[in-house]
Design a protein around this motif. Structure first.
Motif, PDB file in Angstrom:
ATOM      1  N   ASP A 328     -12.553   4.340  -2.539  1.00 28.84           N
ATOM      2  CA  ASP A 328     -12.537   5.347  -1.486  1.00 28.84           C
ATOM      3  C   ASP A 328     -11.445   5.030  -0.460  1.00 28.84           C
ATOM      4  N   ALA A 329     -11.409   5.848   0.597  1.00 28.80           N
ATOM      5  CA  ALA A 329     -10.357   5.708   1.613  1.00 28.80           C
ATOM      6  C   ALA A 329     -10.446   4.387   2.362  1.00 28.80           C
ATOM      7  N   GLN A 330     -11.635   3.760   2.426  1.00 32.12           N
ATOM      8  CA  GLN A 330     -11.819   2.491   3.117  1.00 32.12           C
ATOM      9  C   GLN A 330     -11.568   1.289   2.200  1.00 32.12           C
ATOM     10  N   LYS A 332     -13.206   0.685  -0.604  1.00 30.93           N
ATOM     11  CA  LYS A 332     -14.487   0.240  -1.160  1.00 30.93           C
ATOM     12  C   LYS A 332     -14.716   0.908  -2.517  1.00 30.93           C
ATOM     13  N   ALA A 373     -15.593  -4.418  -1.488  1.00 32.05           N
ATOM     14  CA  ALA A 373     -14.169  -4.327  -1.190  1.00 32.05           C
ATOM     15  C   ALA A 373     -13.363  -4.691  -2.429  1.00 32.05           C
TER      16      ALA A 373
END
Length: 386
Positions: A328-330, A332, A373
């Protein structure tokens, strides 16, 4: 009653104990730290990018020589010679086998001698007939004697014709003792060794295979044929200017380099299997293909304009459902349910669940958990449409 001084001492002790306990709690609280975060998981990823792709359908096929000739002798006898080595390539007219010729040489000599006798008898009967005709003009011989001379001459003439036919037959039989190749091709295994007895028109000596070009045979379902008809807008045939593309793969998985051509479609459906026989024609300059070997034919089934194709190892399955890991954008890892389509080359089409720009994990999925992560590296060789 207790002594007031004793009570005062006990209270002081209690206060000191409470202070020590509080100090210990403060020290413990000050020494406590948060657990360290787990390291980022190293993964390889691809970025979803729709692309044009061709969906292929695989069929089991078998090769066939464009011409296969069984070599059978036209005369019987003892096999005397074998000229080519098994497996050797031969040309048209090349000598293959020799059958013992002596009996046929003797038969030809006998036929010629019989012909000579018949010709001599005919010459004599012709003279007798000419003499009888001259005498009949002066009534020196009877009509019966004249008729007998005519009949004898006709019989001798027929004997000469029969003798000539016997000579031709004996000559042919003598010629048939030498067996030559009717085609350019490769010689198969010899079925009879030298000294063996061959039977005319029965014994198979060997088989010749013409393999400069090869046929590749397979069967296609009636339903698949209808799909092809709708795809092309008409029934496919060998005269079609834009036949469906075909690809041939060998037993080791490698693709055969020569491009096959559609040669034949059976006009009738096999009622036992509901399939139609299809035949491809392909050049075989290096003689890599051999008669009777199995292969795999890929037939173009559909053209997709915007297909999402992922490496097959990126797709995970659990209880009949498919999912992938995305970043995803983070940064993760997250699971995403998907619906799968056709296999395309070394990839797999995703019909639903992904969109352009999504980052999908390909390698390293075994160590992932939701929300983990990741340290993503772009995969170098992403699959392409067929």
């Amino acid at each position: 009653m207790p002594n007031s001084k004793s009570v005062a001492v006990d209270s002081n002790v209690m206060r000191w104990a409470l202070c020590l306990g509080a100090a210990a709690l403060v020290l413990v609280a000050c020494g406590k730290k948060d657990p360290p975060s787990p390291p980022a998981v190293a993964v390889s990823t691809v970025t979803v990018a729709p692309q044009a792709a061709t969906v292929f359908t695989d069929y089991v096929a078998q090769t066939e020589a464009v011409n296969t000739v069984e070599i059978r002798p036209r005369v019987g006898g003892v096999l005397e010679k074998q000229l080519p080595i098994e497996g050797e390539r031969v040309k048209v007219g090349a000598l293959l086998f020799v059958i013992d010729q002596q009996p046929y040489i003797a038969a030809l000599a006998q036929a010629k001698a019989a012909l000579a006798q018949s010709e001599a008898a005919l010459v004599q009967s012709q003279r007798d007939l000419a003499r009888a005709k001259s005498l009949s003009e002066i009534d020196a011989v009877s009509q019966q004697e004249l008729d007998a001379a005519v009949a004898k001459n006709d019989a001798n003439s027929a004997s000469v014709d029969a003798g000539r036919a016997a000579v031709r037959t004996s000559t042919l039989n003598l010629g048939y003792t030498t067996i030559t190749s009717p085609i350019d091709g490769a010689m198969g295994r010899a079925q009879l060794r030298l000294g063996g007895l061959v039977t005319a028109n029965s014994t198979v000596l060997t088989t010749l295979y013409k393999t400069d070009r090869m046929y590749v045979n397979f069967s296609i379902s009636e339903q698949r044929l209808l799909s092809l008809q709708r795809q092309l807008g008409r029934a496919p045939n060998q005269n079609s200017p834009t036949p469906p593309p075909f690809r041939i793969f060998l037993a080791d998985g490698s693709e055969y380099p020569q491009r096959p051509r559609l040669d034949f479609i059976d006009p009738a459906v096999d009622q036992r299997t509901g399939t139609l026989a299809i035949r491809l024609d392909v050049d075989n300059p290096g003689h890599l293909l051999h008669a009777g070997q199995f292969a795999r034919v890929q037939v173009a089934a559909a053209q997709l304009a915007d297909a999402i194709v992922l490496p097959q190892r990126a797709i995970q399955e659990l209880q009949g459902k498919y999912y992938v890991w995305i970043v995803d954008a983070q940064g993760k890892a997250q699971q995403r349910d998907v619906q799968m389509g056709a296999r395309i080359g070394n990839g797999w089409q995703v019909q639903q669940g992904l969109k352009a720009g999504d980052v999908v994990v390909v390698d390293g999925v075994q160590r992932l958990k939701p929300g983990a992560a990741v340290n993503a590296t772009l995969l170098a060789n992403a699959p392409r449409g067929g």
